[in-house]
Design an enzyme around this catalytic site. Structure first.
Site, mmCIF file in Angstrom:
data_model
loop_
_atom_site.group_PDB
_atom_site.id
_atom_site.type_symbol
_atom_site.label_atom_id
_atom_site.label_comp_id
_atom_site.label_asym_id
_atom_site.label_seq_id
_atom_site.Cartn_x
_atom_site.Cartn_y
_atom_site.Cartn_z
ATOM 1 C CE LYS A 13 -2.259 -0.939 3.831
ATOM 2 N NZ LYS A 13 -1.726 -2.250 4.269
ATOM 3 N NE ARG A 88 -4.864 -1.681 10.325
ATOM 4 C CZ ARG A 88 -3.873 -1.101 9.668
ATOM 5 N NH1 ARG A 88 -4.014 0.094 9.155
ATOM 6 N NH2 ARG A 88 -2.728 -1.729 9.512
ATOM 7 N NE ARG A 127 7.747 -3.072 6.425
ATOM 8 C CZ ARG A 127 6.422 -2.886 6.411
ATOM 9 N NH1 ARG A 127 5.821 -2.475 5.306
ATOM 10 N NH2 ARG A 127 5.697 -3.119 7.469
ATOM 11 N NE ARG A 137 5.581 -0.678 10.959
ATOM 12 C CZ ARG A 137 4.531 -0.767 10.171
ATOM 13 N NH1 ARG A 137 4.578 -0.271 8.951
ATOM 14 N NH2 ARG A 137 3.436 -1.342 10.611
ATOM 15 N NE ARG A 148 1.610 -5.120 11.610
ATOM 16 C CZ ARG A 148 2.732 -5.009 10.893
ATOM 17 N NH1 ARG A 148 3.866 -5.528 11.320
ATOM 18 N NH2 ARG A 148 2.716 -4.372 9.746
HETATM 19 P P1 ADP Z 1 0.475 -2.207 8.122
HETATM 20 O O1 ADP Z 1 -0.423 -1.915 6.982
HETATM 21 O O2 ADP Z 1 1.853 -2.587 7.686
HETATM 22 O O3 ADP Z 1 -0.086 -3.195 9.116
HETATM 23 P P2 ADP Z 1 0.139 0.504 9.324
HETATM 24 O O4 ADP Z 1 1.318 1.396 9.337
HETATM 25 O O5 ADP Z 1 -1.000 0.827 8.435
HETATM 26 O O6 ADP Z 1 0.734 -0.945 9.039
HETATM 27 O O7 ADP Z 1 -0.456 0.364 10.820
HETATM 28 C C1 ADP Z 1 0.359 0.051 11.933
HETATM 29 C C2 ADP Z 1 -0.496 -0.089 13.189
HETATM 30 O O8 ADP Z 1 -1.159 1.159 13.475
HETATM 31 C C3 ADP Z 1 -1.624 -1.115 13.134
HETATM 32 O O9 ADP Z 1 -1.177 -2.423 13.423
HETATM 33 C C4 ADP Z 1 -2.568 -0.571 14.222
HETATM 34 O O10 ADP Z 1 -2.090 -0.849 15.510
HETATM 35 C C5 ADP Z 1 -2.456 0.936 14.026
HETATM 36 N N1 ADP Z 1 -3.466 1.466 13.078
HETATM 37 C C6 ADP Z 1 -3.222 2.099 11.894
HETATM 38 N N2 ADP Z 1 -4.373 2.464 11.285
HETATM 39 C C7 ADP Z 1 -5.379 2.045 12.098
HETATM 40 C C8 ADP Z 1 -6.797 2.094 12.013
HETATM 41 N N3 ADP Z 1 -7.422 2.658 10.962
HETATM 42 N N4 ADP Z 1 -7.528 1.558 13.030
HETATM 43 C C9 ADP Z 1 -6.919 0.999 14.097
HETATM 44 N N5 ADP Z 1 -5.585 0.910 14.234
HETATM 45 C C10 ADP Z 1 -4.810 1.416 13.252
#
Ligand code: ADP
Length: 191
Positions: A13, A88, A127, A137, A148
């Site tokens: 993404k 999400r 990564r 991270r 996740r």
């Molecule tokens: P990835 O797509 O690699 O899992 P992101 O950077 O999008 O990682 O998100 C990292 C973390 O941030 C998620 O695992 C969650 O804890 C939190 N997070 C991000 N966006 C949301 C969301 N829309 N709702 C709830 N938690 C979120």
């Protein structure tokens, strides 16, 4: 043009968002980046969410909805935005639809990157290896990553039928090379 990018962790993404920024001048709104910035800053919000993010769980819907609603109405989003990491959960998706319709803002495309679960583990392992230790991270470690992916399957995947019903969903093969994925996305956007 306003776009939502959906897909599991490691689907690409972020990479595709970068292409869309340079091709269409869209503003990327990555909720993960926003949360990591808040944690880094040590703000109240950062302190509140740190343990949740590090453990790979989802931050509560009310916090995320507040965060994105404030952000999306700022003037730098007027020329179009890409939502990356939001919504999400089905509740986030439904609330987004309501909030945007009140503000007369329309989502033009929801693009889902479809990637085999087994290759996501490899991608994120790579990564982590390519990133300097201090920039890695917390939530990219093996166990948290598996968690996740489960969270994605259980809480985020049900969004796909929601957008399908709204007639907005376009699914792209995320197993292709990044520039081919980008080409497929551009084809969808040109339709
Ligand atoms: P990835 O797509 O690699 O899992 P992101 O950077 O999008 O990682 O998100 C990292 C973390 O941030 C998620 O695992 C969650 O804890 C939190 N997070 C991000 N966006 C949301 C969301 N829309 N709702 C709830 N938690 C979120």
């Amino acid at each position: 043009m306003n776009i939502i990018l959906l897909g599991p962790p490691g689907a690409g993404k972020g990479t595709q968002a970068k292409y869309l920024i340079s091709a269409f001048g869209l503003k990327q709104l990555s909720t993960g980046d926003m949360l990591r910035a808040a944690i880094e800053e040590g703000s109240d919000l950062g302190k509140q969410v740190q343990l949740i993010v590090d453990s790979g769980n989802l931050v509560p819907d009310n916090i995320m909805i507040e965060m994105i609603t404030t952000r999306i109405t700022r003037t730098d989003c007027k020329g179009g935005f890409i939502l990356d990491g939001f919504p999400r959960t089905v509740l986030q998706a439904e609330t987004l639809t309501e909030v945007l319709s009140q503000k007369k803002i329309k989502i033009d495309h929801v693009i889902a990157l479809d990637v085999k679960l087994s290759s996501l583990l490899d991608r994120i392992r790579n990564r982590a290896l390519e990133t300097a230790q201090e920039q890695r991270r917390q939530d990219d470690d093996e166990e948290t990553l598996k968690h996740r992916l489960n969270v994605y399957k259980e809480q985020t995947e049900p969004i796909l039928p929601y957008y399908e019903k709204l007639g907005l969903l376009k699914t792209i093969d995320g197993m292709l090379a990044p520039d081919e994925v980008s080409k497929e996305i551009n084809d969808v956007l040109a339709e």
